[in-house]
Design an enzyme around this catalytic site. Structure first.
Site, PDB file in Angstrom:
ATOM      1  N   LEU A  87      10.030 107.596  64.011  1.00 24.39           N
ATOM      2  CA  LEU A  87       9.437 108.598  63.127  1.00 24.39           C
ATOM      3  C   LEU A  87      10.426 108.987  62.032  1.00 24.39           C
ATOM      4  CD1 LEU A  87       7.765 110.727  65.936  1.00 24.39           C
ATOM      5  CD2 LEU A  87       6.621 109.133  64.385  1.00 24.39           C
TER       6      LEU A  87
ATOM      7  N   LYS B 123      24.569 106.146  62.876  1.00 25.07           N
ATOM      8  CA  LYS B 123      23.530 105.743  61.926  1.00 25.07           C
ATOM      9  C   LYS B 123      23.544 106.636  60.693  1.00 25.07           C
ATOM     10  CE  LYS B 123      20.099 103.809  59.914  1.00 25.07           C
ATOM     11  NZ  LYS B 123      18.695 103.838  60.333  1.00 25.07           N
TER      12      LYS B 123
END
Length: 295
Positions: free
Chosen positions: A64, A170
């Site tokens: 998402l 990330k």
């Protein structure tokens, strides 16, 4: 193996498609139209709610826009929490934030569901090819359980540490990438404005110390070619840099360049709008000086 995949965006859809080839796949998406489109193309079952999607699944994956959306679909009568079975596992491939991931993991642990933050990198092409890189934050046992699932769409899977570690690296990765995009655009439009051939300049750059993943891969394919195919919204890049800055400040870092990168992305977002792709950054600087980086 029965797999539930929630989130069929630009990266999520090709990731989910790999499971349809060899596993029982159930999918859910916030936008019903995209859900119908995916279900028409792939062998899968379309669920109407997150609860329905995860019920009876051996592995659940989410992909998402942000951790807040993952947390949101956990809740309520039709949320994932209402459908999970004890002993399950949630593998979150969202580019999320470490703090929310730790909160989600704690909540899931109370109902005996394991959690691994597993953001991916490599873009749409790697997602389609099944060659994504995955950065996993989880305990050792959960990581071992997640690897066979992740291998369906990834060629490099790294255990970075406990829950939150995957999202931490990330976010920093995406902040470094964002900085390289902006600095490339600023520098290259100046060179082209001065009359230097764009193709030649990029070739020299990519054989010198100023090269980057952006200049080596995306610039030839998308910028020099003039294609500018959308792949990653500028708003999501801005979100990732914000996560990185929060994380770095928690570690006592006083960021200088990355702080300015975050500020620059806000300015670019305001100038280009909510729907702009990150490649529009290049066009923004091209318009600024009246040149195009093509060749």
């Amino acid at each position: 193996m029965k797999v539930a995949f929630l989130g069929l965006g630009a990266i999520g859809a090709p990731m989910a498609a790999h499971f349809s080839k060899s596993h029982e796949l159930v999918v859910w998406n916030r936008t019903p139209e995209r859900l119908r489109e995916f279900a028409a193309l792939h062998a899968c079952t379309a669920a109407s709610t997150p609860k329905e999607a995860v019920k009876g699944a051996d592995a659940v994956l989410t992909c998402l826009p942000a951790s807040a959306q993952v947390e949101e679909i956990l809740q309520g009568d039709n949320g994932m929490m209402a459908g999970f079975s004890p002993g399950g596992i949630l593998i979150d491939c969202t580019s999320g934030d470490p703090d929310t991931s730790r909160r989600i993991a704690q909540r899931l642990a109370e109902v005996d569901v394991a959690f691994a933050d597993s953001p991916v990198s490599g873009g749409v092409r790697a997602a389609e090819a099944g060659t994504l890189t995955v950065m996993v934050g989880a305990d050792a046992r959960t990581y071992e359980r997640a690897v066979p699932v992740l291998q369906c769409f990834a060629s490099k899977i790294e255990h970075m540490g406990p829950v939150g570690a995957g999202h931490a690296i990330k976010s920093v990765n995406n902040a470094l990438f964002a900085s390289s995009v902006i600095t490339f655009a600023e520098g290259m439009v100046g060179l082209v404005k001065d009359g230097i051939n764009a193709h030649q300049a990029v070739d020299v750059l990519n054989n010198s110390s100023g090269r980057s993943r952006f200049s080596e891969v995306l610039v030839p394919a998308q910028v020099l070619s003039g294609k500018f195919a959308p792949s990653f919204r500028l708003t999501l890049m801005e979100k990732d840099v914000s996560i990185a800055l929060d994380f770095l400040k928690q570690q006592g870092v006083v960021p200088l360049v990355l702080q300015r990168t975050g500020e620059a992305l806000r300015e670019l977002h305001n100038a280009l709008g909510d729907n702009a792709d990150f490649l529009e950054i290049v066009k923004y600087f091209e318009r600024q000086v009246g040149v195009e980086i093509r060749g």
